[in-house]
Write a protein that holds these residues in place. Structure first.
Motif, mmCIF file in Angstrom:
data_model
loop_
_atom_site.group_PDB
_atom_site.id
_atom_site.type_symbol
_atom_site.label_atom_id
_atom_site.label_comp_id
_atom_site.label_asym_id
_atom_site.label_seq_id
_atom_site.Cartn_x
_atom_site.Cartn_y
_atom_site.Cartn_z
ATOM 1 N N ARG A 153 0.842 -1.191 0.000
ATOM 2 C CA ARG A 153 0.000 0.000 0.000
ATOM 3 C C ARG A 153 0.882 1.247 0.000
ATOM 4 O O ARG A 153 2.039 1.204 0.399
ATOM 5 N N ARG A 154 0.307 2.375 -0.381
ATOM 6 C CA ARG A 154 1.060 3.624 -0.448
ATOM 7 C C ARG A 154 1.731 3.946 0.878
ATOM 8 O O ARG A 154 2.936 4.247 0.925
ATOM 9 N N GLY A 155 0.983 3.905 1.973
ATOM 10 C CA GLY A 155 1.549 4.225 3.276
ATOM 11 C C GLY A 155 2.642 3.264 3.696
ATOM 12 O O GLY A 155 3.597 3.650 4.367
ATOM 13 N N GLU A 156 2.504 1.987 3.293
ATOM 14 C CA GLU A 156 3.530 0.993 3.623
ATOM 15 C C GLU A 156 4.814 1.260 2.846
ATOM 16 O O GLU A 156 5.913 1.117 3.386
ATOM 17 N N LEU A 157 4.694 1.654 1.586
ATOM 18 C CA LEU A 157 5.867 1.998 0.784
ATOM 19 C C LEU A 157 6.627 3.162 1.402
ATOM 20 O O LEU A 157 7.849 3.136 1.547
ATOM 21 N N LEU A 158 5.875 4.200 1.772
ATOM 22 C CA LEU A 158 6.512 5.403 2.302
ATOM 23 C C LEU A 158 7.011 5.204 3.729
ATOM 24 O O LEU A 158 7.881 5.944 4.190
ATOM 25 N N GLY A 159 6.481 4.209 4.425
ATOM 26 C CA GLY A 159 6.941 3.916 5.780
ATOM 27 C C GLY A 159 8.105 2.941 5.830
ATOM 28 O O GLY A 159 8.677 2.708 6.906
ATOM 29 N N LEU A 160 8.471 2.387 4.690
ATOM 30 C CA LEU A 160 9.549 1.408 4.640
ATOM 31 C C LEU A 160 10.865 2.025 5.113
ATOM 32 O O LEU A 160 11.312 3.047 4.612
ATOM 33 N N ARG A 161 11.499 1.383 6.113
ATOM 34 C CA ARG A 161 12.766 1.864 6.664
ATOM 35 C C ARG A 161 13.921 1.032 6.138
ATOM 36 O O ARG A 161 13.744 -0.102 5.704
ATOM 37 N N ARG A 162 15.114 1.610 6.210
ATOM 38 C CA ARG A 162 16.294 0.909 5.715
ATOM 39 C C ARG A 162 16.451 -0.453 6.392
ATOM 40 O O ARG A 162 16.796 -1.440 5.744
ATOM 41 N N ARG A 163 16.167 -0.521 7.674
ATOM 42 C CA ARG A 163 16.351 -1.789 8.383
ATOM 43 C C ARG A 163 15.264 -2.818 8.067
ATOM 44 O O ARG A 163 15.367 -3.973 8.465
ATOM 45 N N ASP A 164 14.218 -2.386 7.339
ATOM 46 C CA ASP A 164 13.168 -3.317 6.953
ATOM 47 C C ASP A 164 13.519 -4.104 5.696
ATOM 48 O O ASP A 164 12.790 -5.023 5.320
ATOM 49 N N VAL A 165 14.608 -3.738 5.030
ATOM 50 C CA VAL A 165 15.000 -4.394 3.780
ATOM 51 C C VAL A 165 16.207 -5.297 4.039
ATOM 52 O O VAL A 165 17.254 -4.835 4.490
ATOM 53 N N ASP A 166 16.057 -6.572 3.752
ATOM 54 C CA ASP A 166 17.146 -7.545 3.879
ATOM 55 C C ASP A 166 17.581 -7.919 2.467
ATOM 56 O O ASP A 166 16.966 -8.781 1.827
ATOM 57 N N VAL A 167 18.641 -7.260 2.002
ATOM 58 C CA VAL A 167 19.095 -7.475 0.628
ATOM 59 C C VAL A 167 19.594 -8.903 0.438
ATOM 60 O O VAL A 167 19.302 -9.553 -0.577
ATOM 61 N N GLU A 168 20.343 -9.419 1.387
ATOM 62 C CA GLU A 168 20.914 -10.762 1.252
ATOM 63 C C GLU A 168 19.830 -11.835 1.175
ATOM 64 O O GLU A 168 19.943 -12.794 0.404
ATOM 65 N N ALA A 169 18.781 -11.673 1.950
ATOM 66 C CA ALA A 169 17.694 -12.658 1.952
ATOM 67 C C ALA A 169 16.648 -12.362 0.880
ATOM 68 O O ALA A 169 15.717 -13.153 0.690
ATOM 69 N N ALA A 170 16.787 -11.208 0.204
ATOM 70 C CA ALA A 170 15.848 -10.795 -0.853
ATOM 71 C C ALA A 170 14.415 -10.740 -0.325
ATOM 72 O O ALA A 170 13.499 -11.366 -0.862
ATOM 73 N N ARG A 171 14.237 -9.974 0.744
ATOM 74 C CA ARG A 171 12.901 -9.806 1.299
ATOM 75 C C ARG A 171 12.833 -8.501 2.073
ATOM 76 O O ARG A 171 13.859 -7.916 2.445
ATOM 77 N N LEU A 172 11.629 -8.045 2.316
ATOM 78 C CA LEU A 172 11.422 -6.864 3.149
ATOM 79 C C LEU A 172 10.334 -7.166 4.167
ATOM 80 O O LEU A 172 9.533 -8.091 3.994
ATOM 81 N N THR A 173 10.330 -6.375 5.226
ATOM 82 C CA THR A 173 9.329 -6.516 6.277
ATOM 83 C C THR A 173 8.460 -5.266 6.314
ATOM 84 O O THR A 173 8.976 -4.147 6.350
ATOM 85 N N VAL A 174 7.172 -5.471 6.274
ATOM 86 C CA VAL A 174 6.219 -4.359 6.392
ATOM 87 C C VAL A 174 5.866 -4.228 7.864
ATOM 88 O O VAL A 174 5.126 -5.049 8.416
ATOM 89 N N ALA A 175 6.441 -3.233 8.517
ATOM 90 C CA ALA A 175 6.269 -3.076 9.964
ATOM 91 C C ALA A 175 5.579 -1.783 10.352
ATOM 92 O O ALA A 175 4.916 -1.708 11.392
ATOM 93 N N LEU A 200 11.293 -10.767 -2.519
ATOM 94 C CA LEU A 200 11.552 -9.833 -3.613
ATOM 95 C C LEU A 200 12.159 -10.549 -4.813
ATOM 96 O O LEU A 200 13.054 -11.388 -4.665
ATOM 97 N N ASP A 201 11.691 -10.179 -5.993
ATOM 98 C CA ASP A 201 12.314 -10.665 -7.221
ATOM 99 C C ASP A 201 13.581 -9.851 -7.483
ATOM 100 O O ASP A 201 13.806 -8.799 -6.857
ATOM 101 N N ASP A 202 14.404 -10.293 -8.404
ATOM 102 C CA ASP A 202 15.690 -9.639 -8.659
ATOM 103 C C ASP A 202 15.520 -8.197 -9.119
ATOM 104 O O ASP A 202 16.296 -7.313 -8.727
ATOM 105 N N HIS A 203 14.526 -7.945 -9.960
ATOM 106 C CA HIS A 203 14.324 -6.589 -10.475
ATOM 107 C C HIS A 203 13.951 -5.625 -9.361
ATOM 108 O O HIS A 203 14.528 -4.539 -9.223
ATOM 109 N N THR A 204 12.989 -6.022 -8.533
ATOM 110 C CA THR A 204 12.564 -5.166 -7.420
ATOM 111 C C THR A 204 13.680 -5.000 -6.405
ATOM 112 O O THR A 204 13.911 -3.896 -5.889
ATOM 113 N N LEU A 205 14.398 -6.097 -6.116
ATOM 114 C CA LEU A 205 15.516 -6.032 -5.179
ATOM 115 C C LEU A 205 16.586 -5.068 -5.686
ATOM 116 O O LEU A 205 17.180 -4.320 -4.895
ATOM 117 N N GLY A 206 16.820 -5.055 -6.999
ATOM 118 C CA GLY A 206 17.811 -4.147 -7.562
ATOM 119 C C GLY A 206 17.451 -2.697 -7.330
ATOM 120 O O GLY A 206 18.328 -1.874 -7.008
#
Length: 315
Positions: A153-175, A200-206
């Motif tokens: 959702r829009r609010g979830e995108l804008l609330g996404l914090r750096r620590r919510d993204v796990d690049v190595e595991a290719a996933r994010l947490t909506v918190a 996350l897929d490779d394109h989105t992760l990139g």
């Protein structure tokens, strides 16, 4: 004590709800009430509300309750009804009313002209590809790509914090999510009140990795998508930018929220189980996913039949 009008009760009720709900939820209730309930029922005393009057109001909203007198979608009428029903439940609980007339109301499922509700406006895979190429140089290209790749959702995108993204595991947490209340940006829990993890897929992760690298000096709680000062972007401003930008493209115009619908529709059409899609979207019940994306299911059923036939024929 005199019985309050609906306008008076909603004012008192929304003020009391501030102690129990997120400020953004209370603000949303007020917007719905001010736009759709009060113009028709605001002066009516609570004990004069009845099923016939409420259903007549909903019929009027369906006919000309939208902007500029245009028809209002049945789903929006249902949301307005939910606000009214909740407010009257509390009126009964507190002894202001004996019974809740909204409880016996039958909600309209179709527009008054007999047409079914409009289908979701989404892009197909080819159009998504065209958009991603066309928008590559836009300042918010990463935001658009992540919206398409995750269904947040829009609010979830804008609330996404750096620590919510796990690049190595290719996933994010909506918190957390961002909401705009009375012109101020606030952080709140996601819509369902619970966190979720989205792969996350490779394109989105990139796109996310690029965004994180460009702001490597920011703290772990800094927003991934930040304004010039490093703070949270304003949701309404982002929607305004989207509306203006999408009109310049050789594609059917859709809302920013329709990127979420596009994500879900493409996954379902590709055969991803409804349960998985529902969890990615953060729906509390799979029935909600089935209801919103019912238009995709017939094609999935046809594909299932064809595949079963192939199994029997040995193809």
């Amino acid at each position: 004590m005199p019985i309050p009008t609906l306008a008076e009760w909603l004012e008192e009720w929304s003020a009391s709800r501030r102690h129990h709900l997120e400020a953004s939820s209370v603000a949303s209730y007020r917007i719905m009430a001010d736009a759709y309930l009060l113009p028709h029922l605001g002066d009516v005393p609570l004990d004069a509300l009845d099923v016939r009057r409420i259903e007549a109001t909903y019929a009027t909203l369906l006919t000309r309750g939208g902007r500029g007198g245009r028809p209002l979608a049945p789903r929006t009428v249902a949301y307005a009804h939910a606000v009214l029903h909740r407010a009257l439940v509390d009126a009964v609980r507190l002894g202001v009313l004996a019974t809740n007339p909204a409880a016996a109301v039958t909600l309209p499922r179709h527009a008054v002209d007999g047409r079914p509700p409009r289908r979701l406006r989404v892009w197909d895979a080819r159009q998504v590809g065209q958009f991603l190429v066309a928008s590559a140089d836009h300042p918010l290209a990463d935001l658009w790509a992540v919206a398409l790749g995750t269904g947040l959702r829009r609010g979830e995108l804008l609330g996404l914090r750096r620590r919510d993204v796990d690049v190595e595991a290719a996933r994010l947490t909506v918190a957390v999510a961002v909401a705009e209340v009375d012109g101020a940006v606030q952080l709140k829990r996601p819509k369902t009140g619970r966190t979720r993890t989205v792969s996350l897929d490779d394109h989105t992760l990139g796109h996310l990795d690029e965004r994180l690298r460009s702001s490597a000096s920011a703290g772990a709680d800094a927003p991934v998508f930040a304004d010039a000062t490093g703070g949270h972007l304003r949701p309404r401003r982002i929607s305004d930018i989207w509306r203006a930008y999408v009109r310049t493209l050789p594609l059917p115009p859709i809302r920013l929220h329709d990127l979420r619908h596009t994500h879900a529709t493409l996954l379902l059409a590709a055969g991803v189980p409804v349960k998985v899609v529902s969890e990615r979207l953060g729906h509390t019940k799979i029935a909600m996913t089935l209801d919103v994306y019912a238009h995709v299911l017939p094609a999935m059923d046809r594909d299932a039949a064809d595949r079963f036939g192939q199994l029997l024929s040995g193809d």
